[in-house]
Write a protein that holds these residues in place. Structure first.
Motif, PDB file in Angstrom:
ATOM      1  N   LEU A  45       0.659  -1.192   0.038  1.00  0.00           N
ATOM      2  CA  LEU A  45       0.018  -0.081   0.000  1.00  0.00           C
ATOM      3  C   LEU A  45       0.725   1.335  -0.284  1.00  0.00           C
ATOM      4  CD1 LEU A  45      -2.967  -0.977   2.328  1.00  0.00           C
ATOM      5  CD2 LEU A  45      -3.241  -0.283  -0.081  1.00  0.00           C
ATOM      6  N   VAL A  46       2.103   1.082   0.782  1.00  0.00           N
ATOM      7  CA  VAL A  46       2.857   2.206   0.937  1.00  0.00           C
ATOM      8  C   VAL A  46       3.535   2.628  -0.659  1.00  0.00           C
ATOM      9  CG1 VAL A  46       5.076   3.298   1.763  1.00  0.00           C
ATOM     10  CG2 VAL A  46       3.117   2.265   3.278  1.00  0.00           C
ATOM     11  N   TRP A  47       3.769   1.462  -1.142  1.00  0.00           N
ATOM     12  CA  TRP A  47       4.266   1.592  -2.556  1.00  0.00           C
ATOM     13  C   TRP A  47       3.413   2.200  -3.700  1.00  0.00           C
ATOM     14  CZ3 TRP A  47       5.325  -3.557  -5.866  1.00  0.00           C
ATOM     15  CH2 TRP A  47       5.920  -3.321  -7.263  1.00  0.00           C
ATOM     16  N   PHE A  48       2.140   1.747  -3.394  1.00  0.00           N
ATOM     17  CA  PHE A  48       1.106   2.420  -4.359  1.00  0.00           C
ATOM     18  C   PHE A  48       0.892   3.763  -3.897  1.00  0.00           C
ATOM     19  CE2 PHE A  48      -3.404   3.302  -5.000  1.00  0.00           C
ATOM     20  CZ  PHE A  48      -3.656   3.124  -6.205  1.00  0.00           C
ATOM     21  N   VAL A  49       0.951   4.292  -2.732  1.00  0.00           N
ATOM     22  CA  VAL A  49       0.977   5.779  -2.128  1.00  0.00           C
ATOM     23  C   VAL A  49       2.031   6.547  -2.993  1.00  0.00           C
ATOM     24  CG1 VAL A  49       1.076   7.234  -0.192  1.00  0.00           C
ATOM     25  CG2 VAL A  49      -0.522   5.382  -0.310  1.00  0.00           C
ATOM     26  N   LEU A  50       3.109   5.865  -2.601  1.00  0.00           N
ATOM     27  CA  LEU A  50       4.426   6.391  -3.285  1.00  0.00           C
ATOM     28  C   LEU A  50       4.461   6.959  -4.979  1.00  0.00           C
ATOM     29  CD1 LEU A  50       7.424   4.996  -1.183  1.00  0.00           C
ATOM     30  CD2 LEU A  50       6.418   7.427  -1.139  1.00  0.00           C
ATOM     31  N   TYR A  51       3.781   5.821  -5.509  1.00  0.00           N
ATOM     32  CA  TYR A  51       3.785   5.876  -6.860  1.00  0.00           C
ATOM     33  C   TYR A  51       2.636   7.243  -7.241  1.00  0.00           C
ATOM     34  CZ  TYR A  51       2.322   5.105 -11.752  1.00  0.00           C
ATOM     35  OH  TYR A  51       2.284   5.471 -13.091  1.00  0.00           O
ATOM     36  N   ASN A  52       1.579   7.354  -6.549  1.00  0.00           N
ATOM     37  CA  ASN A  52       0.548   8.093  -6.715  1.00  0.00           C
ATOM     38  C   ASN A  52       1.278   9.574  -6.394  1.00  0.00           C
ATOM     39  OD1 ASN A  52      -2.195   7.345  -7.685  1.00  0.00           O
ATOM     40  ND2 ASN A  52      -1.520   5.787  -6.378  1.00  0.00           N
ATOM     41  N   VAL A  53       1.969   9.665  -5.262  1.00  0.00           N
ATOM     42  CA  VAL A  53       2.638  10.997  -4.822  1.00  0.00           C
ATOM     43  C   VAL A  53       3.436  11.336  -6.145  1.00  0.00           C
ATOM     44  CG1 VAL A  53       4.169  11.957  -3.134  1.00  0.00           C
ATOM     45  CG2 VAL A  53       2.431  10.642  -2.469  1.00  0.00           C
ATOM     46  N   ILE A  54       4.434  10.429  -6.506  1.00  0.00           N
ATOM     47  CA  ILE A  54       5.622  10.854  -7.629  1.00  0.00           C
ATOM     48  C   ILE A  54       4.789  11.290  -8.742  1.00  0.00           C
ATOM     49  CG2 ILE A  54       7.308   9.940  -9.133  1.00  0.00           C
ATOM     50  CD1 ILE A  54       8.129   8.378  -6.560  1.00  0.00           C
ATOM     51  N   TYR A  55       3.496  10.534  -9.274  1.00  0.00           N
ATOM     52  CA  TYR A  55       2.836  10.598 -10.368  1.00  0.00           C
ATOM     53  C   TYR A  55       2.214  12.249 -10.243  1.00  0.00           C
ATOM     54  CZ  TYR A  55      -1.278  10.576 -13.540  1.00  0.00           C
ATOM     55  OH  TYR A  55      -2.211  10.849 -14.423  1.00  0.00           O
ATOM     56  N   ALA A  56       1.660  12.313  -9.238  1.00  0.00           N
ATOM     57  CA  ALA A  56       0.901  13.526  -8.966  1.00  0.00           C
ATOM     58  C   ALA A  56       1.707  14.589  -8.883  1.00  0.00           C
ATOM     59  CB  ALA A  56       0.109  13.413  -7.571  1.00  0.00           C
TER      60      ALA A  56
END
Length: 164
Positions: A45-56
Motif C-alpha cells: 500500500l505504501v508503494w502504491f501511495v508513493l507511486y501516486n505521490v510521484i505521479y501527482a
C-alpha cells in the motif's frame, strides 16, 4: 534458620492460582505468519501511495481527486494494517480477527467498490489490476494477493487458540 512454612491453601510465592487459567492466545505459527503478511500488505500500500505521490507531482499532472483519494486512503489503510498486524504478531485473538476484517474489507473495496464508485467497467479494472503493466497496477495486485493470504492466515490464527 528455617524458611517460613507455606500458609494453608495459598501458594508460597506469587498470586493465588485458584482455577485461573491463562487467557487463550492466537496460534503462534499462524499469528506470526499473518503478522508478517500484514506488514507486507501495508508495504505494498505504501508503494502504491508513493507511486501516486510521484505521479501527482509530475509537471504535467496534478493532484486530481482520484490521486488525492489514493494517497489519503492508502496511508490510512497502511497504518491501520500495521497496527492490526502488530497485535496479531503479539498473538492477540482480537487483533487477528481485526486484521482479517480489514484485509477482507480492502480486497472487496479494491475489487468491487472502486469500479462502482469511479464508473469503470469491471473488466477494464481487473485488466489494470492483474495486467501487471504499470508500477501502481503491480502494487495493487500484490495488495490483493497478500490481502487474501493475510485474511486466510489471520482467520486461522484467530480460530486456532493455544494457552500459555
Amino acid at each position: 534458620m528455617q524458611p517460613n512454612p507455606p500458609q494453608h491453601g495459598l501458594p508460597q510465592y506469587g498470586l493465588p492460582q485458584y482455577g485461573l487459567r491463562p487467557k487463550p492466545r492466537a496460534n503462534t505459527a499462524a499469528a506470526v505468519t499473518a503478522g508478517i503478511l500484514g506488514v507486507l500488505t501495508a508495504c505494498m500500500l505504501v508503494w502504491f501511495v508513493l507511486y501516486n505521490v510521484i505521479y501527482a507531482s509530475a509537471p504535467e499532472g496534478g493532484w486530481s481527486g482520484q490521486v488525492m483519494q489514493n494517497v489519503v486512503f492508502g496511508v490510512i489503510a497502511a497504518v491501520v494494517l500495521m497496527v492490526a498486524a502488530a497485535f496479531t504478531f503479539a498473538r492477540r485473538i482480537p487483533g487477528a480477527w481485526t486484521l482479517f476484517g480489514f484485509c477482507v474489507f480492502y480486497v472487496m473495496a479494491v475489487l468491487v467498490a472502486t469500479p462502482l464508485l469511479w464508473g469503470t467497467p469491471l473488466s477494464t479494472h481487473l485488466k489494470w489490476i492483474f495486467g501487471f503493466q504499470k508500477s501502481n497496477g503491480v502494487a495493487i495486485a500484490l495488495v490483493i494477493i497478500f490481502g487474501i493470504l493475510t485474511a486466510i492466515t489471520a482467520a486461522i490464527a484467530g480460530s486456532v487458540k493455544s494457552r500459555g
